[in-house]
Design an enzyme around this catalytic site. Sequence first.
Site, PDB file in Angstrom:
ATOM      1  CG  HIS A  45      -0.213  -0.071   2.520  1.00 33.36           C
ATOM      2  ND1 HIS A  45      -0.176  -1.201   3.292  1.00 33.36           N
ATOM      3  CD2 HIS A  45       0.521   0.847   3.168  1.00 33.36           C
ATOM      4  CE1 HIS A  45       0.541  -0.967   4.370  1.00 33.36           C
ATOM      5  NE2 HIS A  45       0.979   0.272   4.312  1.00 33.36           N
TER       6      HIS A  45
HETATM    7  C1  T46 Z   1       2.965   1.118   6.873  1.00 33.14           C
HETATM    8  C2  T46 Z   1       3.746  -0.121   7.063  1.00 33.14           C
HETATM    9  C3  T46 Z   1       5.219   0.111   7.156  1.00 33.14           C
HETATM   10  C4  T46 Z   1      -4.226   0.009  13.418  1.00 33.14           C
HETATM   11  O1  T46 Z   1      -5.337  -0.248  13.913  1.00 33.14           O
HETATM   12  N1  T46 Z   1      -3.500   1.091  13.833  1.00 33.14           N
HETATM   13  C5  T46 Z   1      -2.298   1.416  13.317  1.00 33.14           C
HETATM   14  O2  T46 Z   1      -1.689   2.418  13.728  1.00 33.14           O
HETATM   15  C6  T46 Z   1      -1.752   0.581  12.273  1.00 33.14           C
HETATM   16  C7  T46 Z   1      -0.416   0.924  11.647  1.00 33.14           C
HETATM   17  C8  T46 Z   1      -2.478  -0.506  11.869  1.00 33.14           C
HETATM   18  N2  T46 Z   1      -3.678  -0.792  12.436  1.00 33.14           N
HETATM   19  C9  T46 Z   1      -4.394  -2.022  12.033  1.00 33.14           C
HETATM   20  C10 T46 Z   1      -4.901  -2.050  10.610  1.00 33.14           C
HETATM   21  C11 T46 Z   1      -4.900  -3.518  10.286  1.00 33.14           C
HETATM   22  O3  T46 Z   1      -6.103  -4.106  10.736  1.00 33.14           O
HETATM   23  O4  T46 Z   1      -3.491  -3.115  12.111  1.00 33.14           O
HETATM   24  C12 T46 Z   1      -3.750  -4.076  11.111  1.00 33.14           C
HETATM   25  C13 T46 Z   1      -2.507  -4.385  10.289  1.00 33.14           C
HETATM   26  O5  T46 Z   1      -2.166  -3.242   9.502  1.00 33.14           O
HETATM   27  P1  T46 Z   1      -1.583  -3.359   8.018  1.00 33.14           P
HETATM   28  O6  T46 Z   1      -2.140  -4.544   7.342  1.00 33.14           O
HETATM   29  O7  T46 Z   1      -1.778  -2.020   7.355  1.00 33.14           O
HETATM   30  O8  T46 Z   1      -0.037  -3.622   8.304  1.00 33.14           O
HETATM   31  P2  T46 Z   1       1.189  -3.518   7.291  1.00 33.14           P
HETATM   32  O9  T46 Z   1       2.329  -4.182   7.959  1.00 33.14           O
HETATM   33  O10 T46 Z   1       0.829  -3.978   5.936  1.00 33.14           O
HETATM   34  O11 T46 Z   1       1.475  -1.929   7.160  1.00 33.14           O
HETATM   35  C14 T46 Z   1       1.913  -1.182   8.278  1.00 33.14           C
HETATM   36  C15 T46 Z   1       1.175   0.175   8.358  1.00 33.14           C
HETATM   37  O12 T46 Z   1      -0.243  -0.040   8.337  1.00 33.14           O
HETATM   38  C16 T46 Z   1       1.520   1.110   7.235  1.00 33.14           C
HETATM   39  O13 T46 Z   1       1.075   2.404   7.552  1.00 33.14           O
HETATM   40  O14 T46 Z   1       3.450   2.078   6.295  1.00 33.14           O
HETATM   41  O15 T46 Z   1       3.310  -0.912   8.187  1.00 33.14           O
END
Ligand code: T46
Length: 130
Positions: A45
């Site tokens: 993303h």
């Molecule tokens: C990024 C990369 C480096 C929250 O509820 N609060 C938060 O502050 C974050 C970051 C995530 N979440 C929830 C949203 C999803 O349900 O945690 C779950 C996993 O998030 P995501 O699938 O977006 O994780 P990554 O590892 O793909 O991405 C993350 C960050 O979301 C993103 O901003 O830049 O790490």
Amino acid sequence: VHIKTIPTLNAGELSFFEGTRDIPFEIKRIYFISKVPEGVRRGFHAHKKLKQLLFCPYGCIQLILENQRGREEIELSDPSVGVLIEEPTWREMLWMKKDSVLCVAASDFYTTEDYIRDYEEFQRFLKDKV
Ligand code: T46
């Protein structure tokens, strides 16, 4: 970017950075990603506005970043190295070693509206910005 790091004789090292002083934004949120098996990829993303500093205090994580300036692969394995993302950038993170930890200091609170999770939408977003 370099994260200031102070060694202590035979007792490891301490790294630190301060919002607005060492990185160009105020830190509103800290999050970290742990317990990821080796070989797993996360991310896929971009963010519209969010600025972040990514660093890896333990282990080895490859970042694949793509933005208006091109595509870049960076291996994070040194706690004194951070990667600053200040513009809309597509990101993937690959866990090169089990249990590596990815830490992120972010310029804003969490909101789903700032995410672009579709690669083609991200390409269109970049074109519209020019
Ligand atoms: C990024 C990369 C480096 C929250 O509820 N609060 C938060 O502050 C974050 C970051 C995530 N979440 C929830 C949203 C999803 O349900 O945690 C779950 C996993 O998030 P995501 O699938 O977006 O994780 P990554 O590892 O793909 O991405 C993350 C960050 O979301 C993103 O901003 O830049 O790490």
